[in-house]
Write a protein that holds these residues in place. Structure first.
Motif, PDB file in Angstrom:
ATOM      1  N   LEU A  68       0.838  -1.186   0.000  1.00 24.65           N
ATOM      2  CA  LEU A  68       0.000   0.000   0.000  1.00 24.65           C
ATOM      3  C   LEU A  68       0.884   1.251   0.000  1.00 24.65           C
ATOM      4  O   LEU A  68       0.627   2.213  -0.721  1.00 24.65           O
ATOM      5  CB  LEU A  68      -0.874  -0.035   1.257  1.00 24.65           C
ATOM      6  N   GLY A 173      -8.696  -2.800  -0.113  1.00 25.28           N
ATOM      7  CA  GLY A 173      -9.678  -2.050   0.634  1.00 25.28           C
ATOM      8  C   GLY A 173     -11.061  -2.683   0.652  1.00 25.28           C
ATOM      9  O   GLY A 173     -12.012  -2.079   1.135  1.00 25.28           O
TER      10      GLY A 173
ATOM     11  N   GLY C  67     -13.961 -10.242  17.740  1.00 26.91           N
ATOM     12  CA  GLY C  67     -14.731 -11.371  17.233  1.00 26.91           C
ATOM     13  C   GLY C  67     -13.972 -12.683  17.378  1.00 26.91           C
ATOM     14  O   GLY C  67     -14.541 -13.697  17.770  1.00 26.91           O
ATOM     15  N   SER C  68     -12.672 -12.639  17.061  1.00 23.84           N
ATOM     16  CA  SER C  68     -11.870 -13.862  17.167  1.00 23.84           C
ATOM     17  C   SER C  68     -11.767 -14.297  18.621  1.00 23.84           C
ATOM     18  O   SER C  68     -11.884 -15.477  18.936  1.00 23.84           O
ATOM     19  CB  SER C  68     -10.471 -13.633  16.611  1.00 23.84           C
ATOM     20  N   ARG C  70     -13.802 -13.729  20.982  1.00 23.71           N
ATOM     21  CA  ARG C  70     -15.092 -14.270  21.407  1.00 23.71           C
ATOM     22  C   ARG C  70     -15.206 -15.745  20.975  1.00 23.71           C
ATOM     23  O   ARG C  70     -15.548 -16.614  21.790  1.00 23.71           O
ATOM     24  CB  ARG C  70     -16.222 -13.473  20.762  1.00 23.71           C
ATOM     25  N   PHE C  89     -20.309  -8.577  21.507  1.00 26.67           N
ATOM     26  CA  PHE C  89     -19.569  -9.830  21.692  1.00 26.67           C
ATOM     27  C   PHE C  89     -19.664 -10.334  23.128  1.00 26.67           C
ATOM     28  O   PHE C  89     -19.995 -11.496  23.345  1.00 26.67           O
ATOM     29  CB  PHE C  89     -18.114  -9.663  21.237  1.00 26.67           C
ATOM     30  N   ASN C 140     -14.659  -2.109   8.583  1.00 23.78           N
ATOM     31  CA  ASN C 140     -15.802  -2.754   7.932  1.00 23.78           C
ATOM     32  C   ASN C 140     -17.065  -2.637   8.797  1.00 23.78           C
ATOM     33  O   ASN C 140     -17.114  -3.170   9.907  1.00 23.78           O
ATOM     34  CB  ASN C 140     -15.480  -4.226   7.689  1.00 23.78           C
ATOM     35  N   ARG C 142     -19.811  -3.971   8.672  1.00 17.80           N
ATOM     36  CA  ARG C 142     -20.582  -5.182   8.918  1.00 17.80           C
ATOM     37  C   ARG C 142     -20.200  -5.851  10.224  1.00 17.80           C
ATOM     38  O   ARG C 142     -21.026  -6.484  10.863  1.00 17.80           O
ATOM     39  CB  ARG C 142     -20.375  -6.181   7.782  1.00 17.80           C
ATOM     40  N   HIS C 143     -18.962  -5.758  10.609  1.00 21.26           N
ATOM     41  CA  HIS C 143     -18.564  -6.483  11.813  1.00 21.26           C
ATOM     42  C   HIS C 143     -17.668  -5.705  12.761  1.00 21.26           C
ATOM     43  O   HIS C 143     -17.433  -6.143  13.875  1.00 21.26           O
ATOM     44  CB  HIS C 143     -17.916  -7.828  11.457  1.00 21.26           C
ATOM     45  N   LEU C 167     -15.309   4.841  -0.308  1.00 16.37           N
ATOM     46  CA  LEU C 167     -14.914   4.138   0.908  1.00 16.37           C
ATOM     47  C   LEU C 167     -14.045   2.924   0.626  1.00 16.37           C
ATOM     48  O   LEU C 167     -14.262   2.195  -0.337  1.00 16.37           O
ATOM     49  CB  LEU C 167     -16.161   3.679   1.682  1.00 16.37           C
ATOM     50  N   VAL C 168     -13.025   2.732   1.463  1.00 19.84           N
ATOM     51  CA  VAL C 168     -12.291   1.477   1.487  1.00 19.84           C
ATOM     52  C   VAL C 168     -12.380   0.931   2.901  1.00 19.84           C
ATOM     53  O   VAL C 168     -12.463   1.696   3.868  1.00 19.84           O
ATOM     54  CB  VAL C 168     -10.819   1.634   1.059  1.00 19.84           C
ATOM     55  N   PHE C 169     -12.374  -0.422   2.999  1.00 16.23           N
ATOM     56  CA  PHE C 169     -12.716  -1.027   4.273  1.00 16.23           C
ATOM     57  C   PHE C 169     -11.571  -1.819   4.867  1.00 16.23           C
ATOM     58  O   PHE C 169     -11.066  -2.763   4.257  1.00 16.23           O
ATOM     59  CB  PHE C 169     -13.924  -1.943   4.095  1.00 16.23           C
ATOM     60  N   GLY C 170     -11.145  -1.435   6.049  1.00 16.38           N
ATOM     61  CA  GLY C 170     -10.170  -2.228   6.786  1.00 16.38           C
ATOM     62  C   GLY C 170     -10.899  -3.344   7.512  1.00 16.38           C
ATOM     63  O   GLY C 170     -12.092  -3.237   7.807  1.00 16.38           O
ATOM     64  N   GLU C 171     -10.164  -4.411   7.774  1.00 14.85           N
ATOM     65  CA  GLU C 171     -10.763  -5.523   8.504  1.00 14.85           C
ATOM     66  C   GLU C 171     -11.187  -5.042   9.887  1.00 14.85           C
ATOM     67  O   GLU C 171     -12.182  -5.464  10.435  1.00 14.85           O
ATOM     68  CB  GLU C 171      -9.715  -6.634   8.619  1.00 14.85           C
ATOM     69  N   GLN C 175      -6.520  -1.574  10.798  1.00 11.93           N
ATOM     70  CA  GLN C 175      -6.164  -1.583   9.379  1.00 11.93           C
ATOM     71  C   GLN C 175      -6.591  -0.298   8.687  1.00 11.93           C
ATOM     72  O   GLN C 175      -5.897   0.194   7.800  1.00 11.93           O
ATOM     73  CB  GLN C 175      -6.818  -2.775   8.683  1.00 11.93           C
ATOM     74  N   GLN C 178      -3.935   2.054   9.215  1.00 17.36           N
ATOM     75  CA  GLN C 178      -2.759   1.778   8.372  1.00 17.36           C
ATOM     76  C   GLN C 178      -2.964   2.289   6.949  1.00 17.36           C
ATOM     77  O   GLN C 178      -2.037   2.769   6.296  1.00 17.36           O
ATOM     78  CB  GLN C 178      -2.476   0.277   8.330  1.00 17.36           C
ATOM     79  N   MET C 179      -4.186   2.162   6.465  1.00 20.36           N
ATOM     80  CA  MET C 179      -4.477   2.621   5.104  1.00 20.36           C
ATOM     81  C   MET C 179      -4.259   4.128   4.991  1.00 20.36           C
ATOM     82  O   MET C 179      -3.760   4.629   3.977  1.00 20.36           O
ATOM     83  CB  MET C 179      -5.913   2.265   4.718  1.00 20.36           C
TER      84      MET C 179
END
Lengths: 230, 354, 259
Positions: A68, A173, C67-68, C70, C89, C140, C142-143, C167-171, C175, C178-179
């Motif tokens: 990146l 991304g 999440g992990s 949990r 969680f 993200n 969603r989670h 939009l860009v999505f980090g985990e 992250q 970092q982006m």
């Protein structure tokens, strides 16, 4: 269809496209590199070999982070492209292709290098004395004789890209329809506790991969010949 | 001269520096011990190694200064020590590999004829790994010929074969000798092989040309190591005179005399080459009447030279316009009072046809 | 010869015994806190402070994605406390019978706007529609809790439709940071706590109005395994102390509003 949403389908399509393109490009680019590594006597060879193996060392998300930086607008590569008016590569499909190629590099170079080493220079010398030019030799001798190695390299790179997550998420991304590949979609389903969707997509991805790989291996069996020069 | 040039190549401690002038037709043997640079020189001729210097073949410059014709542009045939057939191709496609790559108008050999010449008709549909060593080498030679070469290079094509395979392949090589109209350069370290196949000899030692010339001259030169080897031999050119089909014996006309050899009948007038080892030539002052040795030729002593063995001498005998060598003991020479110019009789205890 | 053999046998026996001893010591495991990765800086300080107050206590923290962690606890991971970056969680764990007690809210996170290239302190959400912001990183939705709240804030500002293509999505929120760090994303909607990490000292950011989204409540539980562990109980009590509150605030967390 099959309980997959349109964005799941999109992710699958993207994954296959990515795997095919990056595998194809890797095979083409790694051929000369692996050939050089298989035959050079230079000392720099060991350094290049170590460099090729490096993607195995770093965690995928970290590779993704460095990529990146490299491909982003402030990176050497991304910045140069930006100035040339092409635009940087972070969060683009091209970026994904580059990322997955770097990540799969050792899986392609090593089987090819082994195949070339096993083949030696002799078949090429023979072909040259029989009027075959360099490109002719590549097509009529090198590729057929290193078919096993080529196949291994292609399968490893393909399968590796299908399952790749860390690098692709970071460099891509996870944009739905653009850079969200199946592995990211599956991960996202799992994290959101949507296990049913995750199972469906995983199953389908594995099914596709299984069918493809079985076909390739079956084809290989049919055309098997003895690979050592008598 | 069809092949001429000067080639230099440095590889670690080894240094090749060879000046060549090879005849237009016939087989030239590059002869020398292992490590003398035979194969390296052959590879330089083919362009498989890039040495310095110049090389011209049939008036075409293959190498000169910075000009270097790549291997695949050189109209040559190369037979490697190991047959090196392409394992992924059947025999037919191995043979067609070079054949297809020569434009139809420039082909100078017929496919079926060549296949017949080397006796590989029955092997065409086989895979290389299903062939014996001798069969593979025959296919490899046919493959090289089918590329319509103007120069055939052979790197000890029999070195990796067992005795039976060698015996199988030698007649084919001899056939080539009589059929081919192109120069052949043949690397070997076996004197018998060279005596049977070569017309011209290039003697290599430590990367340099020690001597070069017609085979029959070099074999009998007392200043070269060839004549002092244990199996040193001279060759005589002969012609079939008559045959005895019942006893399987033929009579040969050879310069000043006549030779009898066990051999299946051959048409009168057929040229044959007879190789006679120095240790098999007995010298007598009168024509022997009561000896079991059948072949005896009148000769004249042209040279008496020292041999590395302190008890031996090497005697050169002129028979018509041909030469034999004989290795005898100093004691015998003293007893017979042999001197140069003396007329004697050469009894041949053994002679091999080649 | 025999003497050598005897000596060898004895050293092997000694080695075996010392190994057995080491293993016996390992049986007495420390109290383990499983904490969300975004809590690393603040949790390290909380644990250090607790240790100085209770020198005898053996306590350590393990970090991972909420999440992990949990899922790991559900499957018998050796964690005595679980500090999540959200409430869902720990609530799920409680509902599944994996907790020894209720979920305790301990802090509330805040969203910020931050950019590597420009001073974000004067930036507003509305300006993100500008063409100069080509890529906006968020976790993200969603989670990741911070991602979900970021989406809520953008929707509440009526910007979601406009900004979604950028939009860009980090985990996770780490992250996403970092982006932005790499410069690949021009700006990010991140966590206030992240701005207190040592590497971020001195960076300026825009604090997003917390009324635009649901509270970013963080909760913790004592796991069933930690139920009888006095150190686990002790650390849970410590979290209510003014000392702990002061540390949390210093790291950009506010106190739960309480309901």
């Amino acid at each position: 269809m099959l309980g997959l949403t349109s964005s799941d389908w999109e992710a699958l399509r993207l994954t296959l496209r990515l795997a095919l393109i990056s595998t194809g490009l890797l095979l083409v680019l790694c051929l000369p590199l692996a050939w050089w590594l298989a035959h050079t006597q230079r000392r720099i060879k060991v350094v290049i070999e170590a460099l090729v193996a490096l993607p195995l060392v770093l965690p995928p998300t970290v590779i993704g982070f460095y990529l990146l930086i490299l491909l982003g607008p402030r990176g050497v590569v991304g910045g140069t492209l930006e100035r040339l008016g092409v635009g940087h590569l972070a969060f683009t499909f091209t970026g994904l292709v580059i990322g997955s190629m770097i990540y799969s590099l050792p899986f392609v170079v090593q089987p090819l290098q082994n195949a070339f080493q096993a083949m030696g220079r002799r078949p090429l010398e023979v072909a040259a004395t029989l009027r075959a030019g360099p490109f002719d030799r590549l097509l009529s001798v090198v590729l057929p004789l290193s078919r096993q190695g080529l196949l291994t390299a292609a399968v490893l790179s393909f399968a590796h890209t299908l399952g790749e997550f860390g690098v692709l998420l970071m460099i891509g991304g996870g944009i739905p329809g653009q850079t969200q590949v199946a592995s990211i979609a599956i991960y996202s389903h799992v994290e959101a506790l949507d296990y049913a969707s995750a199972h469906r997509l995983s199953l389908f991805l594995m099914l596709v991969a299984f069918t493809l790989l079985t076909c390739i291996y079956a084809l290989n069996r049919r055309f098997k010949v003895v690979g050592v020069m008598p | 001269m069809s092949v001429s040039g000067t080639l230099r190549l440095k590889r670690g401690d080894f240094e090749l520096e060879a000046e060549l002038e090879l005849p237009e037709r016939g087989v030239t043997a590059l002869f020398g011990r292992s490590g003398s640079g035979k194969t390296t020189l052959l590879r330089c001729l083919a362009g498989l190694e890039r040495g310095e210097g110049w090389l011209s073949v049939n008036g075409c410059r293959w190498q000169h200064g910075r000009h270097f014709l790549p291997v695949h542009r050189r109209p040559l045939g190369y037979v490697f020590q190991e047959a090196s057939l392409f394992p992924h191709l059947r025999v037919r496609d191995n043979l067609r590999y070079g054949y297809r790559r020569v434009a139809a108008g420039q082909r100078r050999v017929d496919f079926d004829e060549t296949v017949h010449l080397l006796g590989v008709e029955a092997l065409l549909d086989r895979h290389p790994h299903a062939l014996s060593g001798g069969q593979r080498q025959r296919v490899a030679i046919a493959r090289a010929l089918l590329a319509s070469p103007r120069l055939l290079l052979m790197d000890e094509p029999m070195a990796s074969l067992d005795a039976a395979s060698k015996a199988e392949i030698l007649p084919y090589l001899e056939r080539l000798h009589t059929h081919l109209e192109i120069p052949v350069v043949y690397v070997s370290h076996a004197l018998e092989e060279v005596a049977r196949l070569a017309d011209y000899l290039v003697l290599l030692e430590a990367g340099r040309v020690l001597a070069a010339g017609p085979l029959h001259e070099l074999l009998v030169r007392s200043d070269l190591p060839l004549s002092h080897a244990d199996n040193a031999a001279a060759v005589l050119e002969a012609r079939v005179l008559e045959c005895d089909a019942v006893q399987q014996v033929i009579a040969l006309e050879c310069g000043a005399g006549r030779l009898w050899l066990s051999h299946p009948p051959a048409p009168t007038g057929t040229p044959l080459r007879v190789s006679v080892k120095a240790r098999d030539v007995v010298i007598s002052l009168t024509p022997p009447q009561d000896s079991s040795v059948l072949n005896c030729l009148p000769a004249r002593i042209s040279e008496i030279a020292d041999d590395p063995h302190p008890g031996h001498l090497l005697v050169r005998l002129t028979i018509g316009d041909q030469t034999l060598i004989s290795r005898i003991t100093r004691e015998a020479a003293k007893r017979l009072a042999l001197v140069v110019g003396q007329p004697v009789y050469a009894q041949l205890r053994g002679a091999a046809l080649s | 010869m025999q003497a050598i053999f005897k000596r060898l046998l004895m050293s092997v026996a000694a080695l075996g015994m010392s190994l057995a001893l080491t293993m016996a010591q390992a049986e007495q495991e420390p109290t383990r806190i499983a904490a969300a990765a975004s809590l690393r800086a603040v949790m390290d300080e909380l644990v250090a402070t607790y240790r100085t107050q209770h020198p005898a206590a053996s306590l350590e923290a393990v970090y991972g994605a909420s999440g992990s962690l949990r899922a790991q606890i559900e499957n018998g991971a050796p964690f005595d406390l679980f500090f999540s970056a959200d409430m869902a969680f720990p609530q799920a764990l409680e509902a599944g019978g994996h907790a020894a007690g209720d979920v305790t809210p301990y802090a509330e996170g805040r969203l910020v706007l931050w950019s590597e290239d420009i001073d974000a302190s004067t930036l507003t959400l509305g300006e993100l529609a500008d063409a100069r912001f080509r890529r906006i990183a968020i976790a993200n939705p969603r989670h990741a809790p911070y991602g979900a709240r970021a989406e809520e804030a953008l929707r509440a500002s009526g910007l979601w439709q406009t900004l979604e293509p950028k939009l860009v999505f980090g985990e996770n929120i780490g992250q996403a940071l970092q982006m932005v760090h790499s410069g690949a994303a021009n700006v990010g909607i991140l966590a206030l706590a992240q701005m207190h990490a040592s590497s971020m000292r001195g960076s300026t950011f825009h604090l997003i109005d917390s009324s635009l989204h649901q509270p970013l409540e963080n909760g913790f539980i004592i796991t069933r395994r930690g139920g009888d562990d006095p150190t686990a109980r002790g650390f849970a009590d410590f979290m209510q102390s003014p000392e702990a509150q002061r540390i949390l605030e210093a790291y950009g967390f506010s106190m739960p509003r309480g309901d």
